[in-house]
Design a protein around this motif. Structure first.
Motif, PDB file in Angstrom:
ATOM      1  N   TYR A  60     -62.394 -30.912 -10.357  1.00  0.00           N
ATOM      2  CA  TYR A  60     -61.443 -30.677  -9.264  1.00  0.00           C
ATOM      3  C   TYR A  60     -61.671 -29.293  -8.643  1.00  0.00           C
ATOM      4  CZ  TYR A  60     -57.037 -29.803  -6.823  1.00  0.00           C
ATOM      5  OH  TYR A  60     -56.101 -29.490  -5.876  1.00  0.00           O
ATOM      6  N   PHE A  61     -61.960 -28.317  -9.471  1.00  0.00           N
ATOM      7  CA  PHE A  61     -62.077 -26.934  -8.999  1.00  0.00           C
ATOM      8  C   PHE A  61     -63.497 -26.532  -8.608  1.00  0.00           C
ATOM      9  CE2 PHE A  61     -58.234 -26.989 -11.562  1.00  0.00           C
ATOM     10  CZ  PHE A  61     -57.340 -26.350 -10.721  1.00  0.00           C
ATOM     11  N   LYS A  66     -62.165 -30.380  -1.438  1.00  0.00           N
ATOM     12  CA  LYS A  66     -60.993 -30.532  -2.309  1.00  0.00           C
ATOM     13  C   LYS A  66     -60.696 -32.002  -2.571  1.00  0.00           C
ATOM     14  CE  LYS A  66     -56.168 -29.068  -2.713  1.00  0.00           C
ATOM     15  NZ  LYS A  66     -55.053 -28.341  -2.049  1.00  0.00           N
ATOM     16  N   PHE A  70     -54.678 -34.106  -8.399  1.00  0.00           N
ATOM     17  CA  PHE A  70     -54.598 -32.850  -9.148  1.00  0.00           C
ATOM     18  C   PHE A  70     -54.587 -33.177 -10.634  1.00  0.00           C
ATOM     19  CE2 PHE A  70     -52.798 -29.256 -11.338  1.00  0.00           C
ATOM     20  CZ  PHE A  70     -53.527 -28.210 -10.785  1.00  0.00           C
ATOM     21  N   GLY A  94     -52.723 -22.124 -14.099  1.00  0.00           N
ATOM     22  CA  GLY A  94     -53.279 -21.621 -12.844  1.00  0.00           C
ATOM     23  C   GLY A  94     -53.316 -20.103 -12.785  1.00  0.00           C
ATOM     24  N   SER A  96     -52.846 -17.269 -10.129  1.00  0.00           N
ATOM     25  CA  SER A  96     -52.379 -16.966  -8.770  1.00  0.00           C
ATOM     26  C   SER A  96     -53.142 -15.778  -8.200  1.00  0.00           C
ATOM     27  CB  SER A  96     -50.879 -16.640  -8.799  1.00  0.00           C
ATOM     28  OG  SER A  96     -50.149 -17.729  -9.305  1.00  0.00           O
ATOM     29  N   GLU A 105     -51.552 -20.836  -1.669  1.00  0.00           N
ATOM     30  CA  GLU A 105     -50.916 -22.096  -2.079  1.00  0.00           C
ATOM     31  C   GLU A 105     -51.695 -22.787  -3.201  1.00  0.00           C
ATOM     32  OE1 GLU A 105     -50.704 -24.769   1.206  1.00  0.00           O
ATOM     33  OE2 GLU A 105     -52.879 -24.924   1.453  1.00  0.00           O
ATOM     34  N   ASP A 106     -52.956 -22.441  -3.354  1.00  0.00           N
ATOM     35  CA  ASP A 106     -53.767 -22.974  -4.456  1.00  0.00           C
ATOM     36  C   ASP A 106     -53.953 -21.895  -5.517  1.00  0.00           C
ATOM     37  OD1 ASP A 106     -54.549 -25.615  -3.264  1.00  0.00           O
ATOM     38  OD2 ASP A 106     -55.419 -24.293  -1.739  1.00  0.00           O
ATOM     39  N   GLU A 107     -54.337 -22.328  -6.713  1.00  0.00           N
ATOM     40  CA  GLU A 107     -54.588 -21.391  -7.813  1.00  0.00           C
ATOM     41  C   GLU A 107     -55.957 -21.682  -8.415  1.00  0.00           C
ATOM     42  OE1 GLU A 107     -50.213 -20.485  -9.691  1.00  0.00           O
ATOM     43  OE2 GLU A 107     -51.191 -22.350 -10.284  1.00  0.00           O
ATOM     44  N   ILE A 193     -62.334 -24.000  -3.075  1.00  0.00           N
ATOM     45  CA  ILE A 193     -61.278 -22.981  -3.125  1.00  0.00           C
ATOM     46  C   ILE A 193     -61.827 -21.601  -2.758  1.00  0.00           C
ATOM     47  CG2 ILE A 193     -61.508 -22.509  -5.616  1.00  0.00           C
ATOM     48  CD1 ILE A 193     -58.401 -22.369  -5.695  1.00  0.00           C
ATOM     49  N   LYS A 196     -62.328 -21.787   1.083  1.00  0.00           N
ATOM     50  CA  LYS A 196     -61.044 -21.827   1.803  1.00  0.00           C
ATOM     51  C   LYS A 196     -60.425 -20.443   1.921  1.00  0.00           C
ATOM     52  CE  LYS A 196     -56.432 -23.943   1.580  1.00  0.00           C
ATOM     53  NZ  LYS A 196     -55.573 -24.948   0.906  1.00  0.00           N
ATOM     54  N   TYR A 197     -60.485 -19.660   0.822  1.00  0.00           N
ATOM     55  CA  TYR A 197     -59.811 -18.355   0.812  1.00  0.00           C
ATOM     56  C   TYR A 197     -60.786 -17.176   0.952  1.00  0.00           C
ATOM     57  CZ  TYR A 197     -55.740 -21.027  -0.652  1.00  0.00           C
ATOM     58  OH  TYR A 197     -54.716 -21.924  -0.706  1.00  0.00           O
TER      59      TYR A 197
END
Length: 204
Positions: A60-61, A66, A70, A94, A96, A105-107, A193, A196-197
């Motif tokens: 998943y990660f 994505k 989950f 998770g 943070s 919003e994701d970890e 992830i 995205k960030y």
């Protein structure tokens, strides 16, 4: 209070590849171990099912896009070593991190392996029954030694996770108390992830 003297847990938070995780599972294979989901029925899983659950969690990660699910990776682990009956707990937790002056919003992922520090002793006096927690290292030294064996195996293949998040014109380093293997680091820096960030993995 006496009951709080040995409260808390020995903990290790980590993220490793499924193949690396399988080498850790081999240590459990040498012991009388049962993995139970923490659902109402306490469903028992064999090591193959535990591996598959970890693989689903890990993927998943580390996927480039994505996934639309989950995963949860949560087990209570009961074991019997010689005359000691005890247990560990393992669950996803998770990580943070800040993004645009708030929490993302994701970890990021980690798995926490934990062992209670206290061993419950039931006592009774003229006021009634009560209990205290004594040091598990004294009452269950083999269990404690096995926990350390697993922890040391994971530590040998990992280092502390360090990554940076965008903060205006600069990058802000994050230092969670989580260990990560080099292979997991390579997988994750190409995952959705991180894109995205705009996260940056530290390779130190």
């Amino acid at each position: 209070m006496t009951t709080l003297k040995h409260s808390g847990f020995y903990k290790l938070k980590f993220i490793i590849t499924p193949d690396e995780f399988q080498s850790v599972l081999r240590l459990f294979d040498q012991k009388q171990v049962q993995f139970h989901r923490t659902n109402h029925d306490r469903t028992e899983h064999d090591l193959g099912q535990v591996y598959e659950a970890y693989q689903t969690f890990y993927q998943y990660f580390t996927m480039p896009e994505k996934p639309d699910y989950f995963p949860f990776f949560v087990y209570s682990i009961s074991l019997k070593i010689s005359n000691e009956s005890s247990g560990f707990f393992v669950r996803n937790e998770g990580i943070s991190f800040p993004y645009n002056e708030q929490w993302a919003e994701d970890e990021l992922p980690s798995v926490m392996l934990s062992l209670p520090k206290g061993y419950q002793i039931d006592l009774e006096d003229e006021k009634g029954k009560y209990y205290v927690y004594e040091d598990i290292r004294e009452h269950q030294p083999l269990t404690y030694a096995f926990f350390n064996e697993i922890a040391n195996e994971i530590k040998k293949m990992t280092k502390l996770l360090r990554f940076s998040v965008p903060a205006g014109d600069t990058l802000q380093e994050q230092k969670p108390s989580v260990r990560i293997s080099q292979n997991a680091m390579n997988d994750m820096m190409n995952a959705w992830i991180f894109k995205k960030y705009k996260l940056v993995m530290s390779s130190k």
